[in-house]
Design a protein around this motif. Structure first.
Motif, mmCIF file in Angstrom:
data_model
loop_
_atom_site.group_PDB
_atom_site.id
_atom_site.type_symbol
_atom_site.label_atom_id
_atom_site.label_comp_id
_atom_site.label_asym_id
_atom_site.label_seq_id
_atom_site.Cartn_x
_atom_site.Cartn_y
_atom_site.Cartn_z
ATOM 1 N N MET A 104 -7.551 3.647 -4.497
ATOM 2 C CA MET A 104 -8.131 2.520 -6.125
ATOM 3 C C MET A 104 -8.782 1.456 -5.279
ATOM 4 O O MET A 104 -8.673 0.723 -4.176
ATOM 5 C CB MET A 104 -6.682 1.336 -6.554
ATOM 6 N N ASP A 105 -10.476 1.656 -5.838
ATOM 7 C CA ASP A 105 -11.104 0.138 -5.093
ATOM 8 C C ASP A 105 -11.248 -0.900 -5.381
ATOM 9 O O ASP A 105 -11.063 -1.288 -6.981
ATOM 10 C CB ASP A 105 -12.376 0.705 -5.481
ATOM 11 N N PHE A 106 -10.294 -1.940 -4.863
ATOM 12 C CA PHE A 106 -9.798 -3.456 -5.853
ATOM 13 C C PHE A 106 -10.325 -4.820 -4.521
ATOM 14 O O PHE A 106 -9.822 -4.400 -3.315
ATOM 15 C CB PHE A 106 -8.510 -3.439 -6.088
ATOM 16 N N SER A 107 -10.524 -5.519 -4.521
ATOM 17 C CA SER A 107 -11.340 -6.950 -3.298
ATOM 18 C C SER A 107 -10.052 -8.193 -3.855
ATOM 19 O O SER A 107 -9.715 -8.502 -5.070
ATOM 20 C CB SER A 107 -12.036 -7.602 -3.185
ATOM 21 N N ILE A 108 -8.962 -8.352 -3.290
ATOM 22 C CA ILE A 108 -8.597 -9.815 -3.337
ATOM 23 C C ILE A 108 -9.414 -11.363 -2.713
ATOM 24 O O ILE A 108 -9.993 -11.121 -1.606
ATOM 25 C CB ILE A 108 -7.208 -10.193 -3.064
ATOM 26 N N ARG A 109 -8.963 -11.765 -3.890
ATOM 27 C CA ARG A 109 -10.314 -13.471 -3.735
ATOM 28 C C ARG A 109 -9.069 -14.483 -3.634
ATOM 29 O O ARG A 109 -8.629 -13.887 -4.986
ATOM 30 C CB ARG A 109 -11.937 -12.997 -3.592
ATOM 31 N N ALA A 110 -10.275 -16.008 -3.218
ATOM 32 C CA ALA A 110 -9.629 -17.073 -4.126
ATOM 33 C C ALA A 110 -9.711 -17.569 -5.595
ATOM 34 O O ALA A 110 -10.596 -16.479 -5.367
ATOM 35 C CB ALA A 110 -9.956 -18.281 -3.255
ATOM 36 N N ALA A 111 -9.166 -17.528 -6.618
ATOM 37 C CA ALA A 111 -9.119 -17.693 -7.782
ATOM 38 C C ALA A 111 -10.168 -18.843 -7.872
ATOM 39 O O ALA A 111 -10.302 -20.019 -6.636
ATOM 40 C CB ALA A 111 -8.075 -18.121 -8.257
ATOM 41 N N ASN A 112 -11.076 -18.709 -9.007
ATOM 42 C CA ASN A 112 -12.553 -20.302 -8.463
ATOM 43 C C ASN A 112 -11.474 -20.707 -10.403
ATOM 44 O O ASN A 112 -10.830 -20.145 -11.207
ATOM 45 C CB ASN A 112 -13.436 -20.097 -8.338
ATOM 46 N N VAL A 113 -12.772 -21.765 -10.381
ATOM 47 C CA VAL A 113 -12.340 -22.024 -12.529
ATOM 48 C C VAL A 113 -13.036 -21.483 -13.157
ATOM 49 O O VAL A 113 -12.909 -21.575 -13.496
ATOM 50 C CB VAL A 113 -13.189 -23.402 -11.673
ATOM 51 N N GLU A 114 -14.066 -20.128 -12.826
ATOM 52 C CA GLU A 114 -14.554 -19.121 -13.659
ATOM 53 C C GLU A 114 -13.520 -17.923 -13.424
ATOM 54 O O GLU A 114 -13.386 -17.537 -15.159
ATOM 55 C CB GLU A 114 -15.306 -18.286 -13.070
ATOM 56 N N ASP A 115 -12.489 -18.028 -13.118
ATOM 57 C CA ASP A 115 -11.314 -17.501 -13.128
ATOM 58 C C ASP A 115 -9.764 -17.456 -14.291
ATOM 59 O O ASP A 115 -9.219 -17.035 -14.771
ATOM 60 C CB ASP A 115 -10.386 -16.573 -12.144
ATOM 61 N N CYS A 116 -10.363 -18.968 -14.599
ATOM 62 C CA CYS A 116 -9.552 -19.819 -15.603
ATOM 63 C C CYS A 116 -8.888 -19.166 -16.796
ATOM 64 O O CYS A 116 -8.096 -18.887 -17.386
ATOM 65 C CB CYS A 116 -9.432 -21.380 -15.405
ATOM 66 N N GLY A 121 -1.690 -0.091 -5.437
ATOM 67 C CA GLY A 121 -1.633 -0.797 -4.436
ATOM 68 C C GLY A 121 -1.964 -2.726 -4.735
ATOM 69 O O GLY A 121 -1.781 -3.283 -4.421
ATOM 70 N N ILE A 122 -2.357 -2.856 -5.647
ATOM 71 C CA ILE A 122 -3.007 -4.028 -6.414
ATOM 72 C C ILE A 122 -1.350 -5.160 -6.194
ATOM 73 O O ILE A 122 -1.462 -5.868 -5.585
ATOM 74 C CB ILE A 122 -3.662 -4.224 -7.566
ATOM 75 N N GLY A 123 -0.516 -4.887 -6.430
ATOM 76 C CA GLY A 123 1.083 -5.695 -6.917
ATOM 77 C C GLY A 123 1.193 -5.892 -5.489
ATOM 78 O O GLY A 123 1.545 -6.855 -5.016
ATOM 79 N N LYS A 124 1.651 -4.650 -4.321
ATOM 80 C CA LYS A 124 1.418 -4.865 -2.876
ATOM 81 C C LYS A 124 0.608 -5.227 -2.069
ATOM 82 O O LYS A 124 1.564 -6.756 -1.625
ATOM 83 C CB LYS A 124 1.435 -3.495 -2.677
ATOM 84 N N ALA A 125 -0.652 -5.686 -3.069
ATOM 85 C CA ALA A 125 -2.090 -6.212 -2.175
ATOM 86 C C ALA A 125 -1.879 -7.705 -2.210
ATOM 87 O O ALA A 125 -1.686 -9.239 -1.008
ATOM 88 C CB ALA A 125 -2.759 -5.820 -2.572
ATOM 89 N N LEU A 126 -1.520 -8.502 -3.391
ATOM 90 C CA LEU A 126 -1.394 -9.673 -4.091
ATOM 91 C C LEU A 126 -0.385 -10.342 -3.241
ATOM 92 O O LEU A 126 -0.132 -11.164 -2.563
ATOM 93 C CB LEU A 126 -1.352 -9.814 -5.020
ATOM 94 N N MET A 127 0.542 -9.232 -3.312
ATOM 95 C CA MET A 127 1.803 -10.106 -2.712
ATOM 96 C C MET A 127 2.021 -10.233 -0.934
ATOM 97 O O MET A 127 2.399 -11.458 -0.464
ATOM 98 C CB MET A 127 3.834 -8.791 -3.047
ATOM 99 N N SER A 128 0.900 -9.343 -0.217
ATOM 100 C CA SER A 128 1.325 -9.218 1.307
ATOM 101 C C SER A 128 0.194 -10.548 1.454
ATOM 102 O O SER A 128 0.394 -11.066 1.989
ATOM 103 C CB SER A 128 0.620 -8.075 1.101
ATOM 104 N N LYS A 129 -1.082 -10.558 0.283
ATOM 105 C CA LYS A 129 -2.034 -12.025 0.217
ATOM 106 C C LYS A 129 -0.807 -13.092 0.470
ATOM 107 O O LYS A 129 -1.042 -14.326 0.966
ATOM 108 C CB LYS A 129 -2.755 -11.714 -0.592
ATOM 109 N N VAL A 130 -0.057 -13.476 -0.606
ATOM 110 C CA VAL A 130 0.534 -14.630 -0.800
ATOM 111 C C VAL A 130 1.368 -14.778 0.599
ATOM 112 O O VAL A 130 2.022 -16.105 0.793
ATOM 113 C CB VAL A 130 1.277 -14.866 -1.570
ATOM 114 N N ALA A 131 2.355 -13.679 0.996
ATOM 115 C CA ALA A 131 2.719 -13.717 2.210
ATOM 116 C C ALA A 131 1.824 -14.193 3.331
ATOM 117 O O ALA A 131 2.074 -16.225 4.190
ATOM 118 C CB ALA A 131 3.623 -12.489 2.412
#
Ligand SMILES: CC(C)(COP(=O)(O)OP(=O)(O)OC[C@H]1O[C@@H](n2cnc3c(N)ncnc32)[C@H](O)[C@@H]1OP(=O)(O)O)[C@@H](O)C(=O)NCCC(=O)NCCS
Length: 134
Positions: A1-13, A69-79
């Motif tokens: 699965m190809d994805f990236s994790i980034r900081a949310a911005n106002v356009e994501d609301c 893999g997205i749930g794991k990647a998000l949790m890892s980034k929050v950690a």
């Protein structure tokens, strides 16, 4: 699965508000959702933000329903972000019937502190909050 994790911005609301509603429907508490896209824009992206967010972005051509893999990647980034900010715990809630998510959190090394320590998640709202002594 190809994805990236980034900081949310106002356009994501808009999407974050939609996902809050989707999660609330899954958790059968949709009638309790009060937060709006506008609240998120104001509370997260004004001078003194109340929250920070991260989002996973999947290119259109890679979108599938399984999201491996997205749930794991998000949790890892929050950690990582929490550790970098000097935190030493992640605390979060999960419904007792949500076995799929409980098992996911256990698989990531989390501990159920309700079972092991007797902690319950408490809330004060509505009239009780309004009448809290100042
Ligand atoms: C729970 C949730 C966030 C997990 O995210 P996900 O993207 O499906 O999980 P991932 O694909 O990143 O899984 C990563 C690892 O966790 C493991 N895992 C995922 N779900 C699991 C489960 N139910 N039981 C055991 N292990 C699990 C995977 O095997 C994988 O392990 P590996 O890296 O050793 O192969 C996701 O399923 C979800 O959004 N559920 C619905 C909404 C919800 O309930 N959210 C949480 C509310 S508290």
């Amino acid at each position: 699965m190809d994805f990236s994790i980034r900081a949310a911005n106002v356009e994501d609301c808009k999407d974050i508000a939609r996902m809050i509603v989707e999660l609330s429907e899954y958790e059968k508490v949709a009638d309790q959702v009060k937060v709006t896209q506008r609240d998120l824009e104001q509370d997260g992206f004004s001078k003194n933000p109340f929250f920070h967010g991260i989002v996973a972005e999947v290119p259109e051509q890679h979108k599938t329903k399984d999201g491996k893999g997205i749930g794991k990647a998000l949790m890892s980034k929050v950690a990582q972000l929490g550790l970098a900010a000097g935190c030493n715990q992640l605390n979060f809630t999960v419904l007792d019937w949500n076995k799929q998510s409980l098992d996911f959190y256990f698989s990531q090394g989390s501990v159920d502190v309700t079972a092991s320590m007797g902690y319950h998640c408490m809330r004060c709202e509505g009239e009780a909050l309004d009448s809290a002594p100042s």
